[in-house]
Structure formats: structure tokens, C-alpha cells
Design a protein around this motif. Structure first.
Motif, short mmCIF file in Angstrom:
data_model
loop_
_atom_site.label_atom_id
_atom_site.label_comp_id
_atom_site.label_asym_id
_atom_site.label_seq_id
_atom_site.Cartn_x
_atom_site.Cartn_y
_atom_site.Cartn_z
N GLU A 28 40.23 46.09 77.01
CA GLU A 28 40.00 44.69 77.80
C GLU A 28 40.79 43.96 76.81
OE1 GLU A 28 39.67 41.95 80.79
OE2 GLU A 28 39.61 43.94 80.79
N LEU A 29 40.45 43.77 75.36
CA LEU A 29 41.03 42.86 74.54
C LEU A 29 42.71 43.17 74.44
CD1 LEU A 29 41.03 40.74 72.01
CD2 LEU A 29 40.43 43.06 70.62
N CYS A 30 42.94 44.43 74.31
CA CYS A 30 44.43 44.91 74.35
C CYS A 30 45.08 44.40 75.34
CB CYS A 30 44.50 46.41 74.05
SG CYS A 30 43.74 47.11 72.40
N ASN A 31 44.53 44.86 76.66
CA ASN A 31 45.31 44.35 77.89
C ASN A 31 45.45 42.90 77.86
OD1 ASN A 31 45.97 47.06 78.86
ND2 ASN A 31 44.02 47.15 79.75
N ARG A 32 44.54 42.22 77.52
CA ARG A 32 44.86 40.68 77.53
C ARG A 32 45.69 40.01 76.76
NH1 ARG A 32 39.17 37.16 78.74
NH2 ARG A 32 38.57 38.62 80.60
N SER A 33 45.69 40.81 75.21
CA SER A 33 46.82 40.48 74.47
C SER A 33 48.12 40.56 74.95
CB SER A 33 46.75 40.96 73.15
OG SER A 33 47.50 40.97 72.38
N LEU A 34 48.33 41.75 75.54
CA LEU A 34 49.73 42.52 76.00
C LEU A 34 50.32 41.39 77.22
CD1 LEU A 34 49.52 46.26 75.60
CD2 LEU A 34 50.05 44.42 73.82
N SER A 35 49.35 41.28 78.30
CA SER A 35 49.80 40.56 79.17
C SER A 35 50.14 39.13 79.10
CB SER A 35 48.68 40.77 80.20
OG SER A 35 47.36 40.15 79.85
N PHE A 87 54.75 44.97 79.08
CA PHE A 87 54.08 46.25 78.53
C PHE A 87 53.49 46.81 79.58
CE2 PHE A 87 53.88 43.78 74.49
CZ PHE A 87 54.61 44.46 73.63
N GLN A 88 53.31 48.10 79.51
CA GLN A 88 52.35 49.08 80.53
C GLN A 88 50.76 48.54 80.40
OE1 GLN A 88 53.17 53.09 80.22
NE2 GLN A 88 55.64 52.66 80.51
N THR A 89 50.06 48.72 81.29
CA THR A 89 48.80 48.37 81.19
C THR A 89 47.98 49.47 80.52
OG1 THR A 89 48.68 47.07 83.27
CG2 THR A 89 46.72 47.83 82.51
N LEU A 90 47.20 49.40 79.73
CA LEU A 90 46.56 50.34 79.13
C LEU A 90 45.21 50.84 79.70
CD1 LEU A 90 46.66 48.93 75.54
CD2 LEU A 90 48.16 50.72 76.36
N ASP A 91 44.75 52.08 79.58
CA ASP A 91 43.47 52.64 80.27
C ASP A 91 42.51 53.08 78.96
OD1 ASP A 91 44.25 55.28 79.30
OD2 ASP A 91 45.24 55.63 81.31
N ILE A 92 41.47 53.07 79.34
CA ILE A 92 40.33 53.29 78.35
C ILE A 92 40.62 54.68 77.47
CG2 ILE A 92 37.90 53.78 78.19
CD1 ILE A 92 37.23 52.26 80.51
N VAL A 109 45.61 48.05 68.07
CA VAL A 109 46.65 47.31 68.87
C VAL A 109 47.93 47.64 68.55
CG1 VAL A 109 47.46 45.17 69.75
CG2 VAL A 109 44.96 45.59 69.24
N GLU A 110 48.56 47.61 67.21
CA GLU A 110 49.78 48.09 66.78
C GLU A 110 50.09 49.36 67.27
OE1 GLU A 110 51.07 46.88 62.83
OE2 GLU A 110 49.31 45.49 62.74
N HIS A 111 49.34 50.46 67.26
CA HIS A 111 49.55 51.80 67.39
C HIS A 111 50.03 51.77 68.94
CE1 HIS A 111 49.10 54.64 64.14
NE2 HIS A 111 48.22 53.83 63.83
N LEU A 112 49.23 51.20 69.66
CA LEU A 112 49.50 51.26 71.27
C LEU A 112 50.82 50.56 71.51
CD1 LEU A 112 45.93 50.34 72.34
CD2 LEU A 112 47.02 52.73 72.49
N VAL A 113 51.14 49.50 70.84
CA VAL A 113 52.33 48.65 71.13
C VAL A 113 53.56 49.62 70.71
CG1 VAL A 113 53.75 46.78 70.30
CG2 VAL A 113 51.38 46.63 71.17
N ALA A 114 53.26 50.18 69.46
CA ALA A 114 54.40 51.06 68.80
C ALA A 114 54.74 52.35 69.60
CB ALA A 114 53.92 51.62 67.34
#
Length: 412
Positions: free
Chosen positions: A194-201, A151-156, A244-249
């Protein structure tokens, strides 16, 4: 003595709101009708017959004019409203439901959460048992070169924008109200990022986000609310889970669009694809056939418990083989599907919590997209039999054409 014979009590006066089309012109017409009604009532008791007859005729004529005015106002209001909402189908259908008197029917007191939970589980088990002897699934190989492994790293800013785009509604599993989350999105976005990026990585979907409570929703307002078969399960998930689902979708859809992997004959849950596009495609094909003098046959299929019977292992295999989703991304989707829990909440009753062995959550963001990818080979299966398909979610339209002298072949 007055307090004893006529005790004081509080009375609540409820004023019924006027219809939206009932304007000042309607109010003045109503006053004229009431005034002529009083005049007709008085003259019928004290005046001569000709005078009473004339007063009654005036009242009747004004009453008919008043009804005609209401009819015109009502028709003009709804016509203007629907014309103004043609570009917003959701709002237009809500207006049509209001016009037709279709609303939410309350849950029946004869069913409780435990009965509904048992029915939903038994229905899934019954559908899977009836298809247990089906052939093993086959998987189409993805386009060479395409792959989604990280996944691409998310920013704020990404997270803050996703929060602001969420609908203004919430469920009891949310720790804070939705309005409060949006008002403080800029302050909370760094922590959620931070929560989302840790989950995706790490390829792990947070366990607290896997729990959902089911709200039974009546399929149609005219169905029996006392019958468990009349309800469908809708998952209520926390707002952070949906974020989180929106960002992954978004990243998943970008991958599918880049390599043109989205099903071309599926019109649900996609931008620029809707019920209108599905109806226009099928209608245009059939109408063109009839204009040529050929025969057309249309079959409508509706899959039973389609979202709730999705096999997780088959879905993961399809993601890996047909869409080249690998490594961390595939692990994340496996974590998203496995060990999910749910319970049914109905009025004041709540069922026990149980693990979900099959299906994608109805009411989630990713579940809808995953279902489209899971059923994509149905299109190819229909084409092999020389028929034309068009899908909208779990509704499938199958149609075929032939010349009049080959009508029997079309029935096969």
C-alpha cells in the motif's frame, strides 16, 4: 597465604583457528616433525657425534617434507576453490582478496566525521566549479512512440518477493533487523504494498526514505587511512527505501530494454554485462588491430566524484527527452532526487545533517542506473571523434587504430 602470594586470576586461552587446508595428514606430519625435533635435541646432549648427526638429518628431512606438504595442500585448496567459484565472480574475488591478504583497513583516529563531511562537500564543489564554463548539455531525442508516464500497480506477491531477495544486511536507520523483516514478510507485505502504490501513483518519494548516513570506505587497502582523500562516501539507506527502489528499477529497466535504450557500450550494473565483458571487448579489438599490423592507442579515464556531481536538472531533462519519461513517473524521479539529506558517521563521531544539491546516492539501487543514463551521450561524443569507447560505471576506455604511416594522426 597462597591467596596472597599466588592470587587466583582468570586467563582466556585463545586457540588460533587452523588454515582451511590444514587437514589430518598435515597434523600427523607436524607431529612427526615435533617428535624428531625432541629426539634430535636429546641426542645432541648425550649421544655420540654420528648418532646426533643422524638424528639432526632425520629431523631436517622431515621438516622439509612437511613444508612441501603444506605448500601442496595450500595450492590445491585455492585452485579448487577458485575453479568452483568461476560462475560466481563476487565470491571468487572475495576469495582472491583473502588469498592476497587484502582486507578492510580500520578508519584512522586522525580523521573524524566532520572532517570527512567537509572534504566530500568541498570535493563536489571543486569539481563543479572547474566545469562551470562547460557548454550546455545536448540531448538525444528518444525513439518515436516510446513513453513511460505511469507506473504499474504492484501486488503483494511482487513486494514479498522483493523483500526476500534483499541481502541479509541492514544499517542503523532500519527500524527492525533484516532477518525479522524476512521472517514476517508475508504479514508486512500488504502494508508495504500500500505504501509503495501510493508513492508510485502520487509521484512522491517518501521523505523519511531520503535521509542517509554516509560510511567512509577506504578506496584501496594500501592508501593512507589518515588522509581524507583516501575515502569514498557510501550511502546507507533503509531497507524499505531500497525495496521501493528495486520495484521502480525493475519497471524502468523493462522500459529501457523494450525500446533498446540502454547504452550498448556500458558494462556496469546490468544483467549479462560485467568487467569480463568490458575487458574481452577492448582486448579483442586491440589484439585484432595488432594482428593486422596496425597501431593502437588506449587511454583510460576515471571521472572524479562522478556519482556525487550529477546535476539533477540535467538528469531529469535527459530522462524526459532521451528516454521519454513523463508525467507521474518523471515527478516521482524528481521527488526521489530533490531534498535528500545525509550525514557522515565515523566511529563514535557524527557530522551535522545537510541537504544534497547534486549527485545520486552511492549505495542506492536507482542511483546506479540513473548514472548510466546520465552519461550515455559520452559514448556518442567519443564516436564523433572517430575513436572507440567502452565504459564501466565511471571508468572510460578510449582507444583508436591506424596504420603505421598515420601514427601522428592517431596521437591527435
Amino acid at each position: 597465604m597462597l591467596d596472597r602470594l599466588v592470587p587466583k586470576r582468570s586467563v582466556t586461552c585463545r586457540r588460533r583457528p587452523s588454515d582451511p587446508w590444514f587437514d589430518q595428514e598435515c597434523r600427523e606430519a607436524k607431529r612427526r616433525v615435533r617428535r624428531l625435533e625432541r629426539i634430535s635435541s636429546r641426542t645432541s646432549r648425550v649421544a655420540t657425534v654420528p648418532v646426533a648427526t643422524a638424528a639432526a638429518a632425520a629431523w631436517t628431512a622431515e621438516r622439509r617434507a612437511y613444508r612441501d606438504l603444506l605448500q601442496r595442500k595450500r595450492e590445491a585448496f585455492w585452485q579448487t576453490k577458485i575453479d568452483a567459484e568461476r560462475s560466481a565472480p563476487r565470491r571468487m574475488w572475495q576469495s582472491i582478496d583473502a588469498l592476497m591478504g587484502r582486507g578492510h583497513v580500520p578508519l584512522s583516529t586522525s580523521v573524524d566525521a566532520r572532517q570527512l563531511h567537509r572534504f566530500f562537500d568541498d570535493k563536489v564543489a571543486g569539481v563543479r566549479a572547474s566545469t562551470a564554463d562547460a557548454p550546455l548539455p545536448s540531448f538525444t531525442t528518444a525513439t518515436p512512440g516510446c513513453m513511460l508516464s505511469t507506473f504499474q500497480t504492484l501486488d503483494i506477491e511482487d513486494v514479498a518477493t522483493a523483500i526476500h531477495k534483499l541481502p541479509d544486511k541492514q544499517c542503523t536507520s532500519d527500524p527492525i533487523p533484516m532477518c525479522l523483516l524476512k521472517d514476517n514478510a508475508d504479514l508486512l507485505a500488504p502494508f508495504i504494498t500500500e505504501l509503495c502504490n501510493r508513492s508510485l501513483s502520487s509521484g512522491v518519494f517518501p521523505t523519511p526514505f531520503k535521509s542517509a548516513f554516509i560510511t567512509p570506505l577506504l578506496k584501496k587497502s594500501d592508501m593512507d587511512p589518515a588522509d581524507c582523500k583516501s575515502y569514498r562516501p557510501i550511502s546507507n539507506l533503509s531497507v524499505l527505501s531500497k525495496t521501493v527502489e528495486h520495484l521502480v528499477a525493475r519497471q524502468l529497466v523493462d522500459h529501457l530494454n523494450l525500446w533498446k535504450l540502454m547504452p550498448d557500450l556500458q558494462s556496469a550494473y546490468r544483467a549479462h554485462h560485467s568487467t569480463e565483458t568490458a575487458v574481452l571487448r577492448v582486448f579483442s579489438d586491440i589484439l585484432g588491430t595488432l594482428d593486422r599490423g596496425d597501431f593502437a592507442v588506449l587511454t583510460l579515464l576515471d571521472l572524479s566524484a562522478a556519482f556525487d556531481t550529477v546535476d539533477h536538472e540535467t538528469l531529469l531533462q535527459r530522462l524526459e527527452t532521451s528516454y521519454r519519461i513523463r508525467s507521474t513517473v518523471l515527478s516521482w524521479f524528481a521527488s526521489y532526487l530533490h531534498d535528500r539529506q545525509q550525514f557522515v558517521h565515523c566511529r563514535s563521531s557524527t557530522s551535522i545533517q545537510s541537504y544534497i544539491l547534486y549527485g545520486v546516492p552511492q549505495g542506492s539501487v536507482l542511483g546506479l542506473i540513473l548514472f548510466l543514463l546520465y552519461t550515455v551521450d559520452l559514448i556518442k561524443l567519443v564516436k564523433v571523434r572517430d575513436r572507440r569507447p567502452h565504459l564501466y560505471a565511471d571508468d572510460t576506455q578510449l582507444y583508436g587504430f591506424c596504420s603505421p604511416d598515420r601514427a601522428l594522426a592517431l596521437e591527435e
